[in-house]
Design a protein around this motif. Structure first.
Motif, short mmCIF file in Angstrom:
data_model
loop_
_atom_site.label_atom_id
_atom_site.label_comp_id
_atom_site.label_asym_id
_atom_site.label_seq_id
_atom_site.Cartn_x
_atom_site.Cartn_y
_atom_site.Cartn_z
N GLN A 23 -22.90 -12.96 -49.66
CA GLN A 23 -23.92 -12.95 -50.72
C GLN A 23 -24.42 -11.53 -50.91
OE1 GLN A 23 -28.00 -14.31 -49.34
NE2 GLN A 23 -26.72 -15.51 -47.93
N ALA A 24 -24.84 -11.22 -52.13
CA ALA A 24 -25.36 -9.89 -52.44
C ALA A 24 -26.31 -10.00 -53.62
CB ALA A 24 -24.22 -8.93 -52.78
N VAL A 25 -27.47 -9.36 -53.52
CA VAL A 25 -28.46 -9.37 -54.60
C VAL A 25 -28.13 -8.25 -55.58
CG1 VAL A 25 -30.90 -9.12 -55.18
CG2 VAL A 25 -30.22 -10.34 -53.11
N ALA A 83 -24.39 -8.52 -48.07
CA ALA A 83 -24.15 -7.13 -48.45
C ALA A 83 -25.39 -6.62 -49.17
CB ALA A 83 -22.92 -7.00 -49.34
N CYS A 84 -25.61 -5.32 -49.14
CA CYS A 84 -26.79 -4.72 -49.75
C CYS A 84 -26.39 -3.70 -50.79
CB CYS A 84 -27.68 -4.06 -48.70
SG CYS A 84 -28.38 -5.21 -47.51
N PHE A 85 -27.20 -3.54 -51.81
CA PHE A 85 -26.94 -2.54 -52.84
C PHE A 85 -27.42 -1.18 -52.37
CE2 PHE A 85 -28.47 -0.14 -56.57
CZ PHE A 85 -27.25 0.05 -57.22
N GLY A 109 -21.26 -3.74 -47.11
CA GLY A 109 -21.43 -4.74 -46.06
C GLY A 109 -20.25 -4.75 -45.12
N LEU A 110 -20.30 -5.60 -44.10
CA LEU A 110 -19.18 -5.72 -43.17
C LEU A 110 -17.99 -6.33 -43.90
CD1 LEU A 110 -20.95 -7.00 -39.92
CD2 LEU A 110 -20.16 -4.68 -40.44
N CYS A 111 -16.82 -5.76 -43.68
CA CYS A 111 -15.62 -6.18 -44.39
C CYS A 111 -15.06 -7.47 -43.79
CB CYS A 111 -14.56 -5.08 -44.34
SG CYS A 111 -13.07 -5.45 -45.31
N SER A 112 -14.75 -8.43 -44.63
CA SER A 112 -14.16 -9.69 -44.17
C SER A 112 -12.65 -9.61 -44.02
CB SER A 112 -14.51 -10.82 -45.15
OG SER A 112 -14.01 -10.54 -46.45
N HIS A 113 -12.02 -8.59 -44.60
CA HIS A 113 -10.57 -8.45 -44.54
C HIS A 113 -10.13 -7.58 -43.36
CE1 HIS A 113 -9.97 -10.25 -48.58
NE2 HIS A 113 -11.14 -9.69 -48.84
N ALA A 135 -17.04 -2.45 -45.98
CA ALA A 135 -16.47 -2.59 -47.31
C ALA A 135 -17.48 -2.08 -48.34
CB ALA A 135 -16.09 -4.03 -47.61
N VAL A 136 -16.98 -1.36 -49.34
CA VAL A 136 -17.80 -0.85 -50.44
C VAL A 136 -17.24 -1.44 -51.73
CG1 VAL A 136 -18.62 1.19 -51.68
CG2 VAL A 136 -18.28 1.28 -49.19
#
Length: 334
Positions: A160-162, A202-204, A213-217, A223-224
């Motif tokens: 999730q990300a705002v 994730a954060c903006f 945020g931390l990469c899931s892959h 990850a950006v």
């Protein structure tokens, strides 16, 4: 602040005191440099009649909420205000939330639940909202029941990300795709079958004009990702990259969990949970563990490459981790 779920104890730590990372990560180095969590840094300790209770900690502003996730919907929620060091109580959830997903947008908290109806053999969705906080001297916390999201059940939020507009939150739901929820209009939009490349939140970062945020892959990396417009309902894919620097090691058998907290000004704090040397989580119900905290900045270099720089780390010994709690310590920036 770090909240331990097993003892419901919150510590206030000074990240500016962390020494520079030396780059050594052997077992002997971890054990020899770890120190105990300081007793004088305990902000609050909350007792509970059931130490194996499944709960969820959520932070909004200066307040930490301890939600009780069990079949008893009558338990009130404890609220700790770090600005005033006061503890308050807000009403319990309207319905049990065993598998709830908690979302925070601004000063509001949203809860999505996909409970299984054993009588009718189907999933039952529900959604609630808490907020805003009552004014001092009058008013009270209040839960509001909302229309469930138009997402095929069950709903398991992978990330999730705002949005930087401050009122829209993006959700990636496993095997469903990515959706956004406009909290002002209470409207949902589906953006595609793709998923955001993050583990959890994730954060903006304004300096990068991107979500981080931390990469899931690639586990252990950052990850950006470019920000998606809430009005783009036909986005087929998104642009993202992986930061070259590894910020934690998830490959070794002592690794338990990792979470990322945004501090501001492109700086992050990583909380990694590691078992102590000689302990096996598969054979012992009470496992002694280490907490590795690392702060670093995510910056774009002159070459255009994004790097994690200025890493500083600190290791703490934590008495034990109750496997029945199923909850690793949680970090908040307040």
């Amino acid at each position: 602040m770090i909240t331990r779920g097993d003892a419901r104890c919150t510590y206030k730590l000074d990240v500016d005191a962390f020494p520079p990372d030396t780059g050594t990560g052997t077992d002997d180095h971890l054990e020899s440099t770890a120190r105990r969590l300081p007793h004088d840094c305990v902000a609050i300790r909350m007792a509970s009649p059931d130490r194996h209770q499944n709960d969820q900690f959520v932070c909004v502003g200066s307040k930490i909420f301890a939600f009780y996730k069990d079949k008893d919907a009558g338990r009130s929620t404890m609220v700790y205000d770090s600005a005033t060091s006061q503890v308050a109580v807000c009403p319990p959830l309207l319905a049990p939330k065993d598998l709830a997903e908690f979302l925070t947008v601004g000063v509001d908290i949203y809860v999505i639940e996909t409970d299984y109806d054993h009588f009718n053999y189907n999933f039952v969705p529900s959604m609630e909202k808490l907020g805003p906080a009552p004014h001092r001297g009058w008013g009270e916390w209040r839960w509001e029941s909302l229309r469930p999201p138009p997402i095929k059940l069950p709903i398991f939020v992978s990330s999730q990300a705002v949005h930087p507009d401050g009122s829209t939150i993006f959700l990636s739901v496993a095997d469903r795709g990515t959706f956004s929820f406009d909290t002002g209009r209470l409207a949902w939009t589906r953006h595609g079958s793709w998923l955001l490349p993050f583990d959890d939140k994730a954060c903006f970062v304004r300096e990068l004009d991107a979500w981080v945020g931390l990469c899931s892959h690639q586990k252990g990396h950052i990850a950006v990702c470019n920000v998606i417009s809430p009005d783009d309902g036909r986005c087929e894919c998104l642009t993202w990259t992986t930061v070259k620097d590894r910020v934690y090691n998830n490959m070794w058998k002592r690794y338990l969990a990792a979470s990322l907290t945004y501090i501001g000004n492109s700086e992050f704090c990583l909380l990694e949970t590691i078992t102590r040397k000689g302990y096996d989580i598969f054979t012992e119900s009470r496992t002694r563990m280490l907490l590795r905290l690392a702060t670093f900045r995510v910056e774009r270099q002159h070459s255009g490459e994004v790097r994690a720089v200025d890493m500083r780390t600190m290791l703490y010994k934590c008495p034990h981790w109750e496997l029945e709690c199923c909850r690793s310590p949680t970090a908040f920036w307040i």
